[in-house]
Write a protein that holds these residues in place. Structure first.
Motif, PDB file in Angstrom:
ATOM      1  N   PRO A  14       0.875  -1.245   0.084  1.00 56.23           N
ATOM      2  CA  PRO A  14       0.017   0.089   0.090  1.00 56.23           C
ATOM      3  C   PRO A  14       0.877   1.311  -0.102  1.00 56.23           C
ATOM      4  CG  PRO A  14      -0.788  -1.618   1.552  1.00 56.23           C
ATOM      5  CD  PRO A  14       0.411  -2.074   1.149  1.00 56.23           C
ATOM      6  N   ALA A  15       2.097   1.093   0.575  1.00 62.16           N
ATOM      7  CA  ALA A  15       2.905   2.306   0.716  1.00 62.16           C
ATOM      8  C   ALA A  15       3.378   2.864  -0.770  1.00 62.16           C
ATOM      9  CB  ALA A  15       4.069   2.327   1.582  1.00 62.16           C
ATOM     10  N   ARG A  16       3.701   1.737  -1.386  1.00 66.38           N
ATOM     11  CA  ARG A  16       4.185   2.033  -2.664  1.00 66.38           C
ATOM     12  C   ARG A  16       3.237   2.345  -3.740  1.00 66.38           C
ATOM     13  NH1 ARG A  16       7.932  -1.540  -6.835  1.00 66.38           N
ATOM     14  NH2 ARG A  16       8.409   0.180  -8.005  1.00 66.38           N
ATOM     15  N   SER A  17       1.725   1.766  -3.581  1.00 67.13           N
ATOM     16  CA  SER A  17       0.671   2.158  -4.323  1.00 67.13           C
ATOM     17  C   SER A  17       0.303   3.604  -4.021  1.00 67.13           C
ATOM     18  CB  SER A  17      -0.473   1.197  -4.060  1.00 67.13           C
ATOM     19  OG  SER A  17      -1.519   1.522  -4.593  1.00 67.13           O
ATOM     20  N   THR A  22      -0.062   9.194  -5.759  1.00 65.45           N
ATOM     21  CA  THR A  22       0.185  10.631  -5.434  1.00 65.45           C
ATOM     22  C   THR A  22       1.036  11.315  -6.674  1.00 65.45           C
ATOM     23  OG1 THR A  22       0.182  10.127  -2.928  1.00 65.45           O
ATOM     24  CG2 THR A  22       1.279  12.259  -3.717  1.00 65.45           C
ATOM     25  N   LEU A  23       1.928  10.648  -7.088  1.00 65.54           N
ATOM     26  CA  LEU A  23       2.927  11.044  -8.105  1.00 65.54           C
ATOM     27  C   LEU A  23       1.770  11.256  -9.434  1.00 65.54           C
ATOM     28  CD1 LEU A  23       5.801  11.891  -9.145  1.00 65.54           C
ATOM     29  CD2 LEU A  23       6.316   9.584  -9.698  1.00 65.54           C
ATOM     30  N   ARG A  24       0.903  10.186  -9.646  1.00 67.46           N
ATOM     31  CA  ARG A  24       0.124  10.575 -10.978  1.00 67.46           C
ATOM     32  C   ARG A  24      -0.563  11.717 -10.929  1.00 67.46           C
ATOM     33  NH1 ARG A  24       0.197   5.680 -14.200  1.00 67.46           N
ATOM     34  NH2 ARG A  24       1.525   3.944 -13.054  1.00 67.46           N
ATOM     35  N   ALA A  25      -0.734  12.032  -9.441  1.00 76.10           N
ATOM     36  CA  ALA A  25      -1.999  13.057  -9.270  1.00 76.10           C
ATOM     37  C   ALA A  25      -0.979  14.535  -9.364  1.00 76.10           C
ATOM     38  CB  ALA A  25      -2.412  12.944  -7.968  1.00 76.10           C
ATOM     39  N   LEU A  93      12.719   7.907  -7.573  1.00 75.99           N
ATOM     40  CA  LEU A  93      13.058   9.072  -6.724  1.00 75.99           C
ATOM     41  C   LEU A  93      12.356   9.297  -5.650  1.00 75.99           C
ATOM     42  CD1 LEU A  93      15.076  11.481  -6.349  1.00 75.99           C
ATOM     43  CD2 LEU A  93      13.529  12.733  -7.871  1.00 75.99           C
ATOM     44  N   ALA A  94      11.042   9.255  -5.994  1.00 74.47           N
ATOM     45  CA  ALA A  94      10.007   9.478  -5.032  1.00 74.47           C
ATOM     46  C   ALA A  94       9.784   8.560  -3.944  1.00 74.47           C
ATOM     47  CB  ALA A  94       8.489   9.779  -5.636  1.00 74.47           C
ATOM     48  N   GLU A  95      10.103   7.252  -4.276  1.00 74.71           N
ATOM     49  CA  GLU A  95      10.138   6.088  -3.128  1.00 74.71           C
ATOM     50  C   GLU A  95      11.351   6.382  -2.278  1.00 74.71           C
ATOM     51  OE1 GLU A  95       9.802   2.776  -5.945  1.00 74.71           O
ATOM     52  OE2 GLU A  95       7.736   2.632  -5.433  1.00 74.71           O
ATOM     53  N   ALA A  96      12.640   6.552  -3.022  1.00 75.51           N
ATOM     54  CA  ALA A  96      13.864   6.640  -2.294  1.00 75.51           C
ATOM     55  C   ALA A  96      13.773   7.735  -1.316  1.00 75.51           C
ATOM     56  CB  ALA A  96      14.972   6.833  -3.164  1.00 75.51           C
ATOM     57  N   LYS A  97      13.253   8.941  -1.673  1.00 63.99           N
ATOM     58  CA  LYS A  97      13.164  10.122  -0.787  1.00 63.99           C
ATOM     59  C   LYS A  97      12.050   9.957   0.361  1.00 63.99           C
ATOM     60  CE  LYS A  97      15.073  13.338  -1.039  1.00 63.99           C
ATOM     61  NZ  LYS A  97      16.171  13.635  -0.324  1.00 63.99           N
TER      62      LYS A  97
END
Length: 101
Positions: A14-17, A22-25, A93-97
């Protein structure tokens, strides 16, 4: 031991989802992409140089919006062309940060 592994897997999914949605938004809001175009993005989908909406000014706006929505700080030296080349790179990048913040 198996019971301990299963909850970790459930928490990661769920965290990755959530990061992905959020990134798509963010891409919809910053670039003005339609819901359909944003939903069609795959990890291999080209971004910078492929989406006419993503010019150099939009990159700055995109990174700023990512910082705001994910509550992260993205330093200039942390972003390279690979992060902006594909949707998968930007998602990484978003996941790593979000993991390190």
């Amino acid at each position: 031991m198996t019971a301990q592994v299963s909850p970790q897997t459930d928490e990661t999914g769920p965290a990755r989802s959530k990061i992905d949605s959020t990134l798509r938004a963010i891409l919809r809001d910053v670039l003005g992409l339609s819901e359909e175009r944003a939903a069609e993005l795959t990890p291999d989908s080209g971004l910078f140089g492929h989406l006419p909406e993503l010019d150099s000014q939009a990159v700055a706006d995109l990174l700023t919006e990512m910082e705001d929505r994910f509550d992260i700080i993205i330093e200039d030296d942390e972003v390279d062309g690979d992060h902006l080349e594909t949707y998968g790179g930007l998602l990484a990048l978003a996941e790593a940060k979000t993991v390190t913040s």
